[in-house]
Design an enzyme around this catalytic site. Sequence first.
Site, PDB file in Angstrom:
ATOM      1  N   CYS A   2      54.977  -1.881 -71.933  1.00 39.33           N
ATOM      2  CA  CYS A   2      55.236  -0.762 -71.822  1.00 39.33           C
ATOM      3  C   CYS A   2      55.308  -0.037 -73.112  1.00 39.33           C
ATOM      4  O   CYS A   2      55.575  -0.589 -74.194  1.00 39.33           O
ATOM      5  CB  CYS A   2      56.686  -0.364 -71.179  1.00 39.33           C
ATOM      6  SG  CYS A   2      56.943  -1.305 -69.619  1.00 39.33           S
ATOM      7  N   ARG A  27      49.789  -0.525 -74.404  1.00 43.04           N
ATOM      8  CA  ARG A  27      50.720  -1.077 -74.175  1.00 43.04           C
ATOM      9  C   ARG A  27      51.173  -1.347 -72.554  1.00 43.04           C
ATOM     10  O   ARG A  27      51.961  -2.145 -72.351  1.00 43.04           O
ATOM     11  CB  ARG A  27      51.846  -0.629 -74.599  1.00 43.04           C
ATOM     12  CG  ARG A  27      51.883  -0.255 -76.135  1.00 43.04           C
ATOM     13  CD  ARG A  27      52.949   0.176 -76.960  1.00 43.04           C
ATOM     14  NE  ARG A  27      54.304  -0.787 -76.725  1.00 43.04           N
ATOM     15  CZ  ARG A  27      54.508  -1.654 -77.432  1.00 43.04           C
ATOM     16  NH1 ARG A  27      53.820  -2.007 -78.288  1.00 43.04           N
ATOM     17  NH2 ARG A  27      55.891  -2.677 -77.186  1.00 43.04           N
ATOM     18  N   TRP A  75      53.911  -1.308 -68.020  1.00 44.10           N
ATOM     19  CA  TRP A  75      53.129  -2.646 -67.610  1.00 44.10           C
ATOM     20  C   TRP A  75      54.392  -3.277 -66.846  1.00 44.10           C
ATOM     21  O   TRP A  75      55.411  -3.940 -67.070  1.00 44.10           O
ATOM     22  CB  TRP A  75      52.794  -3.303 -68.805  1.00 44.10           C
ATOM     23  CG  TRP A  75      51.894  -4.563 -68.299  1.00 44.10           C
ATOM     24  CD1 TRP A  75      50.739  -4.481 -68.235  1.00 44.10           C
ATOM     25  CD2 TRP A  75      52.403  -5.751 -68.288  1.00 44.10           C
ATOM     26  NE1 TRP A  75      50.219  -5.847 -67.910  1.00 44.10           N
ATOM     27  CE2 TRP A  75      51.421  -6.548 -68.046  1.00 44.10           C
ATOM     28  CE3 TRP A  75      53.734  -6.471 -68.206  1.00 44.10           C
ATOM     29  CZ2 TRP A  75      51.591  -8.259 -67.813  1.00 44.10           C
ATOM     30  CZ3 TRP A  75      53.860  -7.747 -67.941  1.00 44.10           C
ATOM     31  CH2 TRP A  75      52.507  -8.508 -67.939  1.00 44.10           C
ATOM     32  N   ASN A 101      61.392  -0.461 -72.359  1.00 44.84           N
ATOM     33  CA  ASN A 101      60.441  -1.404 -72.692  1.00 44.84           C
ATOM     34  C   ASN A 101      61.060  -2.606 -72.575  1.00 44.84           C
ATOM     35  O   ASN A 101      61.644  -2.954 -73.854  1.00 44.84           O
ATOM     36  CB  ASN A 101      59.604  -1.176 -73.998  1.00 44.84           C
ATOM     37  CG  ASN A 101      58.722  -2.027 -74.380  1.00 44.84           C
ATOM     38  OD1 ASN A 101      58.478  -2.138 -75.488  1.00 44.84           O
ATOM     39  ND2 ASN A 101      58.026  -3.111 -73.638  1.00 44.84           N
ATOM     40  N   GLY A 102      60.750  -3.753 -71.712  1.00 43.59           N
ATOM     41  CA  GLY A 102      61.403  -4.839 -72.174  1.00 43.59           C
ATOM     42  C   GLY A 102      61.809  -5.464 -70.758  1.00 43.59           C
ATOM     43  O   GLY A 102      61.374  -5.126 -69.483  1.00 43.59           O
ATOM     44  N   GLU A 488      36.617 -18.136 -77.213  1.00 42.85           N
ATOM     45  CA  GLU A 488      36.939 -16.678 -77.571  1.00 42.85           C
ATOM     46  C   GLU A 488      35.764 -15.918 -76.712  1.00 42.85           C
ATOM     47  O   GLU A 488      36.005 -14.753 -75.909  1.00 42.85           O
ATOM     48  CB  GLU A 488      36.935 -16.400 -78.890  1.00 42.85           C
ATOM     49  CG  GLU A 488      37.108 -14.870 -79.050  1.00 42.85           C
ATOM     50  CD  GLU A 488      38.145 -14.315 -78.889  1.00 42.85           C
ATOM     51  OE1 GLU A 488      39.021 -14.954 -78.392  1.00 42.85           O
ATOM     52  OE2 GLU A 488      38.267 -12.861 -78.974  1.00 42.85           O
ATOM     53  N   LYS A 492      36.721 -12.905 -73.808  1.00 43.94           N
ATOM     54  CA  LYS A 492      36.289 -11.855 -73.923  1.00 43.94           C
ATOM     55  C   LYS A 492      35.429 -11.290 -72.715  1.00 43.94           C
ATOM     56  O   LYS A 492      35.736 -10.158 -72.217  1.00 43.94           O
ATOM     57  CB  LYS A 492      35.343 -11.469 -75.025  1.00 43.94           C
ATOM     58  CG  LYS A 492      35.877 -11.253 -76.339  1.00 43.94           C
ATOM     59  CD  LYS A 492      36.621 -10.213 -76.784  1.00 43.94           C
ATOM     60  CE  LYS A 492      38.254 -10.536 -76.521  1.00 43.94           C
ATOM     61  NZ  LYS A 492      38.930 -11.074 -77.335  1.00 43.94           N
ATOM     62  N   GLU A 495      38.236 -11.090 -69.403  1.00 43.41           N
ATOM     63  CA  GLU A 495      39.097 -10.022 -69.565  1.00 43.41           C
ATOM     64  C   GLU A 495      38.662  -8.580 -69.419  1.00 43.41           C
ATOM     65  O   GLU A 495      39.162  -7.971 -68.843  1.00 43.41           O
ATOM     66  CB  GLU A 495      40.025 -10.372 -70.791  1.00 43.41           C
ATOM     67  CG  GLU A 495      39.557  -9.925 -72.063  1.00 43.41           C
ATOM     68  CD  GLU A 495      40.141  -9.991 -73.314  1.00 43.41           C
ATOM     69  OE1 GLU A 495      41.418  -9.792 -73.118  1.00 43.41           O
ATOM     70  OE2 GLU A 495      39.754 -10.372 -74.459  1.00 43.41           O
ATOM     71  N   HIS A 511      31.011 -34.260 -69.060  1.00 47.56           N
ATOM     72  CA  HIS A 511      32.129 -34.764 -68.425  1.00 47.56           C
ATOM     73  C   HIS A 511      32.630 -33.942 -67.421  1.00 47.56           C
ATOM     74  O   HIS A 511      33.889 -34.135 -67.054  1.00 47.56           O
ATOM     75  CB  HIS A 511      33.065 -35.127 -69.466  1.00 47.56           C
ATOM     76  CG  HIS A 511      32.798 -35.921 -70.742  1.00 47.56           C
ATOM     77  ND1 HIS A 511      32.355 -37.486 -70.447  1.00 47.56           N
ATOM     78  CD2 HIS A 511      32.286 -35.768 -72.082  1.00 47.56           C
ATOM     79  CE1 HIS A 511      32.142 -38.001 -71.583  1.00 47.56           C
ATOM     80  NE2 HIS A 511      32.050 -36.882 -72.515  1.00 47.56           N
ATOM     81  N   LYS A 610      48.057  -4.719 -74.425  1.00 46.30           N
ATOM     82  CA  LYS A 610      47.896  -5.062 -75.865  1.00 46.30           C
ATOM     83  C   LYS A 610      48.979  -5.931 -76.453  1.00 46.30           C
ATOM     84  O   LYS A 610      48.797  -6.726 -77.278  1.00 46.30           O
ATOM     85  CB  LYS A 610      47.424  -3.793 -76.663  1.00 46.30           C
ATOM     86  CG  LYS A 610      46.990  -4.095 -78.052  1.00 46.30           C
ATOM     87  CD  LYS A 610      45.576  -4.195 -78.060  1.00 46.30           C
ATOM     88  CE  LYS A 610      45.054  -4.745 -79.401  1.00 46.30           C
ATOM     89  NZ  LYS A 610      43.841  -5.643 -79.156  1.00 46.30           N
TER      90      LYS A 610
HETATM   91  C1  F6R Z   1      42.359 -11.063 -75.919  1.00 43.83           C
HETATM   92  C2  F6R Z   1      43.825 -10.662 -76.502  1.00 43.83           C
HETATM   93  C3  F6R Z   1      45.098 -11.495 -76.223  1.00 43.83           C
HETATM   94  C4  F6R Z   1      45.911 -11.406 -77.462  1.00 43.83           C
HETATM   95  C5  F6R Z   1      47.026 -12.129 -77.232  1.00 43.83           C
HETATM   96  C6  F6R Z   1      47.951 -12.198 -78.426  1.00 43.83           C
HETATM   97  O1  F6R Z   1      41.543 -10.324 -76.302  1.00 43.83           O
HETATM   98  O2  F6R Z   1      43.703  -9.591 -77.143  1.00 43.83           O
HETATM   99  O3  F6R Z   1      44.720 -12.614 -75.841  1.00 43.83           O
HETATM  100  O4  F6R Z   1      45.100 -12.167 -78.391  1.00 43.83           O
HETATM  101  O5  F6R Z   1      47.957 -11.557 -76.221  1.00 43.83           O
HETATM  102  O6  F6R Z   1      48.604 -11.073 -78.872  1.00 43.83           O
HETATM  103  P1  F6R Z   1      48.744 -11.081 -80.593  1.00 43.83           P
HETATM  104  O7  F6R Z   1      47.448 -11.354 -81.219  1.00 43.83           O
HETATM  105  O8  F6R Z   1      49.201  -9.730 -80.566  1.00 43.83           O
HETATM  106  O9  F6R Z   1      50.225 -11.568 -80.707  1.00 43.83           O
END
Ligand code: F6R
Length: 615
Positions: A2, A27, A75, A101-102, A488, A492, A495, A511, A610
């Site tokens: 949020c 957020r 969120w 937020n929380g 990774e 990507k 998501e 396996h 994010k």
């Molecule tokens: C994927 C992504 C998330 C963050 C994860 C940790 O693209 O962005 O998987 O890497 O939420 O976030 P941080 O790095 O901010 O602790």
Amino acid sequence: MCGIVGYIGHREAYPIIIKGLQRLEYRGYDSAGIALYDGTDIKLSKTKGKVSDLKERLENEISTNGTLGIGHTRWATHGVPNDINSHPHYSNSGDLVIIHNGIIENYDALKKELIKRGYTFKSDTDTEVLVNLIEDVKKNENTKLGKAVQIALNQVVGAYAIAVFDKKKPNEIVVAKLGSPLAIGIGDDEFFIASDATPFIEFTKNAIYLEDEQMAIIRRHKEVKVRKIKNDALVDPYVQELQLNLEQIEKGGYEHFMLKEIYEQPQAIRDTFRGRLLSNEALIKLAGIEDNMKKFLAADRIIVVACGTSWHAGLVAEYIFEDLARIPVEVEYASEFRYRNPVITEKDVVIAISQSGETADTLAAIKLAKSKGAFVFGVCNVVGSSIARETDAGAYTHAGPEIGVASTKAFTTQITVLTLIALRLARAKGTISSSEFRHHLIELETIPNKVKEALESDGYVQTIADIYKDAKNFLYLGRGYNFPVALEGALKLKEISYIHAEGYPAAEMKHGPIALIDEHMPVVVIATKKGHYEKVVSNIQEIKSRKGKIIGIVTKGDESVKELADHVIEVPETIECLTPLLTTIPLQLLSYHIAVMLGKNVDQPRNLAKSVTVE
Ligand code: F6R
């Protein structure tokens, strides 16, 4: 998660809050709302959907006048995203209005108590409980809003960044923080409130970042008063000068933030090692490491804690630290580590990696490690973030703001910082010769230009994206340093395009995952020249004989994989430990183009945020 924004001053609050919410949409973006005080009453509008939906609705619905207001982009945690659960929330009397937020963990018990006392609730949120708790205290104790907030928050278990005002005292906003971020921008006879500084960067460069368990009373034409929530004691706040500028948080001609951030990587990596990597002098200078060298050298092991993409950067670090510095490394999901009763001693060094510096699980893992006496070092991007403050020492990645929800430049700059640390420790321990050390420094310095070259594959990656965009599944394979890159790449893709994808160590394929391979399965194989090349080529042959479609990520000039694969994307040659910085680039581009072709919201994928400030 949020985002919260507030304003009190001499300007119209509405445009500042709306624009601020748009900047904070990373957020959370499932609903949004705003409450303005127009001189006589509160005008409140909220809706399920994005800030743009709110804007459309609000301008027809309420007057947008007023020099005091608060806004929220959500969120969802408690209650599905709908109009009623959106913030702001009124108290029962309609006098108080709050954004939050929380998570209030004991909201259910508090709600039951309030219901007994005659309070009613419209929404399913914990936030509506909090605003009524504040109202209840205010009435019972016959006190001012600030004092009521302080007393109420002492009854609350959980995390919060809140802003609340009272329509009967419309010249103040009370804010408070525990576990979720809250910045106060100090302008000229005006104040801004936000989850980070981006909503007010064009108005002021001066900001107070509230510490946990602090609250502030922000009054029109007065100074900000910061107090401790526990005992109401006054605190002398530190006013920080912000380094951020407006250009950094705008798209700069790119269609999406994600693409802009992918293309920013050459510069971001350069910024990460600027002033730290001194190849002429054969030196690495990292203050956080130099000041704590004894702790690193005495460490029995390094434990990395992180989540998501940052966890993948931690996996790359495991290879680098063990390979170069010969220090045993364990890489932990912060969410598992914090609840596992892990064995941690004073001889452990914990490295916490986080782009946002606000991830709740990582923060909790840090606190746990500290409580057991470990030394905790942070690798964060956001300056002044909670993790940066909570750790004993650290190194920033200096990637600049990352706004696209999918991490790109955060990943490569984290790897860059971790490589610098590993090299510095390797030199101090004598596990690398001076000529090897110098060679690594020179190679690292060439990486920004090589990333730039890797980005030139963009056109061809688009062609590949067009061919495979309708695939239902993808497999990503890599070995050694490039195994985390495979993870990774898969993350990507899933998501932002919502296509199921899995990353695997290439040799593990036989396996289990090999059963998935048929002519419909695209398999992205990282097969650079250094590091188990022949073995990966054998894996490619195994895929080919089962008719899988092979997209090879290869070293420039490679001929063998070209003969076997359906497509190859070339990256420049470098030393093995630096290959992840290059092989990750085409994988980011592939996910991006597939998601765009499928019409997905690349910068704000569904269900994600994010900054994950809830566990
Ligand atoms: C994927 C992504 C998330 C963050 C994860 C940790 O693209 O962005 O998987 O890497 O939420 O976030 P941080 O790095 O901010 O602790």
